[in-house]
Design a protein around this motif. Structure first.
Motif, mmCIF file in Angstrom:
data_model
loop_
_atom_site.group_PDB
_atom_site.id
_atom_site.type_symbol
_atom_site.label_atom_id
_atom_site.label_comp_id
_atom_site.label_asym_id
_atom_site.label_seq_id
_atom_site.Cartn_x
_atom_site.Cartn_y
_atom_site.Cartn_z
ATOM 1 N N ALA A 151 0.839 -1.206 0.000
ATOM 2 C CA ALA A 151 0.000 0.000 0.000
ATOM 3 C C ALA A 151 0.865 1.243 0.000
ATOM 4 N N LEU A 152 0.349 2.305 -0.583
ATOM 5 C CA LEU A 152 1.037 3.594 -0.509
ATOM 6 C C LEU A 152 1.075 4.053 0.943
ATOM 7 N N PRO A 153 2.015 4.932 1.278
ATOM 8 C CA PRO A 153 2.060 5.446 2.654
ATOM 9 C C PRO A 153 0.759 6.179 3.006
ATOM 10 N N THR A 154 0.435 6.139 4.266
ATOM 11 C CA THR A 154 -0.825 6.726 4.732
ATOM 12 C C THR A 154 -0.574 8.064 5.421
ATOM 13 N N ARG A 155 -1.663 8.730 5.803
ATOM 14 C CA ARG A 155 -1.538 9.972 6.570
ATOM 15 C C ARG A 155 -0.817 9.717 7.880
ATOM 16 N N GLN A 156 -1.009 8.524 8.456
ATOM 17 C CA GLN A 156 -0.329 8.194 9.715
ATOM 18 C C GLN A 156 1.185 8.085 9.499
ATOM 19 N N ASP A 157 1.553 7.524 8.354
ATOM 20 C CA ASP A 157 2.992 7.425 8.057
ATOM 21 C C ASP A 157 3.602 8.828 7.939
ATOM 22 N N VAL A 158 2.874 9.713 7.277
ATOM 23 C CA VAL A 158 3.364 11.090 7.136
ATOM 24 C C VAL A 158 3.440 11.749 8.510
ATOM 25 N N ALA A 159 2.413 11.500 9.357
ATOM 26 C CA ALA A 159 2.397 12.107 10.697
ATOM 27 C C ALA A 159 3.578 11.608 11.534
ATOM 28 N N TRP A 160 3.966 10.355 11.312
ATOM 29 C CA TRP A 160 5.113 9.775 12.022
ATOM 30 C C TRP A 160 6.385 10.573 11.725
ATOM 31 N N ALA A 161 6.486 11.082 10.508
ATOM 32 C CA ALA A 161 7.633 11.929 10.154
ATOM 33 C C ALA A 161 7.422 13.368 10.619
ATOM 34 N N MET A 162 6.248 13.901 10.362
ATOM 35 C CA MET A 162 5.985 15.317 10.668
ATOM 36 C C MET A 162 6.078 15.608 12.165
ATOM 37 N N GLY A 163 5.837 14.605 12.992
ATOM 38 C CA GLY A 163 5.860 14.802 14.433
ATOM 39 C C GLY A 163 7.254 14.985 15.002
ATOM 40 N N GLU A 164 8.271 14.678 14.216
ATOM 41 C CA GLU A 164 9.647 14.838 14.693
ATOM 42 C C GLU A 164 9.965 16.325 14.836
#
Ligand SMILES: [Cu+2]
Ligand SMILES: [Cu+2]
Lengths: 289, 132
Positions: A151-164
């Motif tokens: 599957a393509l990355p999800t909003r949660q995957d992006v949030a995992w990065a953005m939260g840093e």
């Protein structure tokens, strides 16, 4: 006057055609393949004792920002009304999305040789691959990798990065356990497909040429990296108190990354541009979000 | 994907030349002695990435052996081929391997990287013969 990069799904039929036509004209002039070569030449892995500017390194984001700007400048010499659209892969998640329509990117590859046979970048419609590690002269894709679905990355995957809250951390490579850059680039610990996240995972989902150093052969490369670039801008807005780029200073001679990464005010080959020069894009372009 | 498929036939392990230098990365020093059925092969310093290989995977002949020279991608490299055509490998900082057909994931050994490359090539594509 700053120009606007838009979500590809909001382009009109005429705007899609203008973007595609400009890409095809760069290809006919030979300019497009120079971009493919530049990307191949700058893929240096972090297990090699050499300087890395494009991948597995803090300059992953500013290097690709500069690379996209060069491409966009070339496009706009051909048609001043064109900009690079972005593909929000957290929303347009299937091979049925209009992105893959015959008037934009064309569809997936066929079984067996993965040859793309619809749209403007099909071999039959004149898109010939010149810089590749495989013997075919046609573009290849394997959208969603049906043989082992991914599957393509999800909003949660992006949030995992953005939260840093920190841009990047030592050792400044693909093993950095924290930091926005490595999490957005997408090298993660773990097992199986969970190790390939965000940016890397999109390359995997498209498959074919997008998997190799010659990924630029697939024009979706630009739409993918425009979204990665947008996410960097968004991260800066969300973390105004964080250093926008690290490392601030080059690693010292006794540190393992000495001469292997580029610091904030050092040039990024093949240009003299520094990460500092690429920290913002106000006055050049903006994103319609 | 990397472990899919089976080795068809036996692994044809050719007589290994003595590889003198140790690799820049990975475990150094451990002397591994390979024993062939008829003759004892000479020991070599334990190169990272496992033993040399020569097998058929999904109808493709994949071969690999460690090299000592500083190749394009630095010391401690491997010479890997698919149907005789070179497959460039790069090393990641965690010790794993990327192949030139697949830059956005890595494999624990050169053999796994070679099999992964065959998976990605599909049934009707070949390598062009360039290293990068
Ligand atoms: Cu890249
Ligand atoms: Cu990329």
């Amino acid at each position: 006057m700053a120009y606007t990069r838009r979500n590809q799904r909001s382009l009109s039929r005429a705007e899609r055609r203008r973007f595609v036509d400009a890409v095809l004209r760069l290809k006919r002039r030979g300019e497009y393949d120079a971009f493919v070569r530049t990307h191949i030449d700058h893929y240096v892995s972090d297990g090699e004792n050499r300087r890395r500017v494009a991948h597995m390194t803090p300059t992953f984001l500013p290097w690709h920002r500069r690379f996209l700007l060069d491409f966009e400048r070339a496009l706009r010499r051909v048609d001043a009304g064109v900009t690079v659209p972005y593909w929000d892969w957290t929303k347009d998640r299937t091979p049925a999305a209009s992105l893959w329509g015959e008037d934009l990117m064309g569809g997936t590859g066929r079984r067996g040789d993965r040859r793309v046979s619809t749209g403007p970048f099909a071999r039959g419609n004149g898109w010939i691959i010149k810089e590749s590690v495989t013997d075919g002269d046609f573009l290849t894709r394997d959208l969603g990798r049906p043989a082992a679905p991914l599957a393509l990355p999800t909003r949660q995957d992006v949030a995992w990065a953005m939260g840093e809250t920190v841009y990047d951390v030592s050792p400044w490579d693909s093993t950095a356990s924290r930091g926005f850059r490595n999490r957005l680039e997408g090298w993660a610990p773990g097992t199986g497909d969970a190790r390939w996240r965000n940016h890397n995972r999109v390359h995997r989902w498209v498959g074919g040429h997008m998997l190799g150093g010659a990924s630029v052969n697939d024009p979706v490369f630009w739409l993918h990296h425009a979204f990665v670039d947008l996410l960097w801008s968004r991260w800066q807005r969300q973390h105004p108190d964080s250093a926008p780029f690290l490392p601030e200073r080059p690693p010292a001679p006794d540190e393992p990354q000495h001469r292997r990464v580029v610091a904030r005010r050092e040039p990024m080959p093949p240009w003299r541009t520094t990460p500092q020069d690429m920290l913002g894009h106000q006055g050049i372009y903006r994103y319609a979000e | 994907m990397e472990a899919k498929g089976t080795r068809s036939g036996t692994v044809r392990r050719r007589h290994l030349i003595v590889v003198a230098a140790t690799a820049a990365l990975g475990a150094a020093g451990a002397f591994r002695v390979l024993r062939g059925p008829a003759q004892e092969e000479r020991g070599r310093p334990g190169a990272p990435g496992g033993p040399a290989f020569d097998e058929t995977y999904r109808g493709r002949r994949i071969q690999g052996e460690p090299t000592t020279g500083g190749g394009v991608h630095g010391p401690g490299g491997w010479r890997v081929t698919v149907d005789g055509k070179p497959l460039g490998l790069m090393r990641r900082a965690d010790g794993s391997y990327l192949s030139m057909v697949d830059h956005y994931r890595s494999y624990s050994t050169p053999l796994a990287a070679a099999r992964g490359a065959v998976d990605e090539l599909g049934t009707r594509q070949s390598l062009a013969g360039r290293l990068h």
